[in-house]
Motif scaffolding. Structure first.
Motif, short mmCIF file in Angstrom:
data_model
loop_
_atom_site.label_atom_id
_atom_site.label_comp_id
_atom_site.label_asym_id
_atom_site.label_seq_id
_atom_site.Cartn_x
_atom_site.Cartn_y
_atom_site.Cartn_z
N GLU A 1 27.60 50.66 56.86
CA GLU A 1 28.15 49.30 56.88
C GLU A 1 27.51 48.44 55.81
N ARG A 2 26.18 48.53 55.68
CA ARG A 2 25.47 47.76 54.66
C ARG A 2 25.94 48.14 53.26
N LEU A 3 26.08 49.45 53.03
CA LEU A 3 26.56 49.89 51.72
C LEU A 3 28.00 49.46 51.47
N PHE A 4 28.83 49.48 52.50
CA PHE A 4 30.22 49.04 52.34
C PHE A 4 30.28 47.56 51.97
N VAL A 5 29.47 46.75 52.65
CA VAL A 5 29.42 45.31 52.35
C VAL A 5 28.95 45.12 50.91
N ARG A 6 27.93 45.86 50.52
CA ARG A 6 27.42 45.76 49.14
C ARG A 6 28.49 46.19 48.15
N TYR A 7 29.18 47.29 48.49
CA TYR A 7 30.27 47.76 47.61
C TYR A 7 31.31 46.67 47.43
N GLU A 8 31.71 46.02 48.52
CA GLU A 8 32.71 44.93 48.46
C GLU A 8 32.20 43.79 47.59
N GLN A 9 30.93 43.44 47.75
CA GLN A 9 30.34 42.38 46.94
C GLN A 9 30.37 42.75 45.46
N LEU A 10 29.96 44.00 45.17
CA LEU A 10 29.97 44.47 43.78
C LEU A 10 31.38 44.49 43.21
N ARG A 11 32.33 44.90 44.01
CA ARG A 11 33.72 44.94 43.56
C ARG A 11 34.22 43.53 43.23
N LYS A 12 33.91 42.58 44.11
CA LYS A 12 34.30 41.19 43.86
C LYS A 12 33.61 40.67 42.60
N LYS A 13 32.32 40.99 42.47
CA LYS A 13 31.57 40.55 41.29
C LYS A 13 32.16 41.17 40.04
N GLU A 14 32.52 42.45 40.13
CA GLU A 14 33.12 43.15 38.99
C GLU A 14 34.44 42.50 38.61
N LYS A 15 35.28 42.20 39.62
CA LYS A 15 36.55 41.55 39.34
C LYS A 15 36.33 40.19 38.68
N SER A 16 35.32 39.49 39.20
CA SER A 16 35.00 38.18 38.64
C SER A 16 34.54 38.31 37.19
N LEU A 17 33.67 39.30 36.93
CA LEU A 17 33.19 39.52 35.57
C LEU A 17 34.34 39.94 34.65
N ILE A 18 35.17 40.82 35.14
CA ILE A 18 36.33 41.25 34.33
C ILE A 18 37.22 40.04 34.04
N SER A 19 37.42 39.24 35.05
CA SER A 19 38.25 38.04 34.88
C SER A 19 37.63 37.10 33.83
N GLU A 20 36.32 36.91 33.95
CA GLU A 20 35.62 36.06 32.99
C GLU A 20 35.72 36.64 31.58
N GLN A 21 35.55 37.97 31.48
CA GLN A 21 35.63 38.61 30.17
C GLN A 21 37.04 38.51 29.60
N LYS B 1 39.18 36.16 30.23
CA LYS B 1 39.34 34.76 29.82
C LYS B 1 38.61 34.51 28.52
N PHE B 2 37.35 35.02 28.44
CA PHE B 2 36.57 34.85 27.22
C PHE B 2 37.28 35.48 26.03
N CYS B 3 37.76 36.73 26.27
CA CYS B 3 38.47 37.42 25.19
C CYS B 3 39.75 36.69 24.82
N ALA B 4 40.47 36.19 25.81
CA ALA B 4 41.71 35.46 25.54
C ALA B 4 41.38 34.18 24.76
N ASP B 5 40.30 33.51 25.14
CA ASP B 5 39.90 32.30 24.41
C ASP B 5 39.50 32.66 22.98
N LYS B 6 38.78 33.74 22.79
CA LYS B 6 38.36 34.17 21.46
C LYS B 6 39.57 34.51 20.62
#
Length: 155
Positions: free
Chosen positions: A112-132, A134-139
């Motif tokens: 359960e702890r690993l699953f929660v961490r996985y979900e957090q990492l996935r959300k963080k990854e999506k957020s980072l990809i989204s930011e990248q 956006k950054f790339c689109a702005d560039k």
């Protein structure tokens, strides 16, 4: 041993130790005495045999009782040993089952702890990809504007 014959014979009968000789008496009386002696001997032998048989019966009965007591004691001892082994097995079984349950519980908690961490990492990854993105689109947008300005200036 000396004995007088009944029935009118006045002579004395003398028995030797080996019971083989009779002295002076009529043949009929000797035969009567011999038969009487045989009957007494048979009676004595029968009594001795009965006595021996009774002694043997008594001895065998005592041996049976002793054996039965030993067998009962041995049986009780073995039963106690098996009972103790069974109780130890049950205690061990309970302890092993509890240890297994604890291990499974820890595994499930970790899962359960690993699953929660996985979900957090996935959300963080999506957020980072989204930011990248956006950054790339702005560039890209900046580069396109810069290119347009350079083109306008060159013209």
């Amino acid at each position: 041993m000396e004995a007088r014959l009944e029935g009118g014979c006045e002579s004395i009968i003398v028995w030797s130790r080996d019971r083989q000789s009779l002295r002076t008496c009529s043949p009929q009386k000797v035969q009567d005495v011999s038969e009487e002696s045989r009957r007494r001997n048979r009676s004595i032998v029968a009594t001795e045999i009965r006595s021996k048989i009774e002694d043997l019966k008594s001895k065998l009965e005592k041996e049976k009782q002793t054996f039965a007591k030993a067998l009962t004691k041995s049986s009780k001892d073995e039963t106690a040993k098996f009972q103790e082994a069974y109780e130890n097995f049950c205690k061990g079984k309970t302890a092993h089952l509890q240890a297994l349950k604890d291990t499974i519980s820890r595994f499930e908690e970790e899962q359960e702890r690993l699953f929660v961490r996985y979900e957090q990492l996935r959300k963080k990854e999506k957020s980072l990809i989204s930011e990248q993105e956006k950054f790339c689109a702005d560039k890209i947008a900046q580069l396109e504007q810069s290119k347009k300005k350079k083109l306008v200036i060159k013209q």
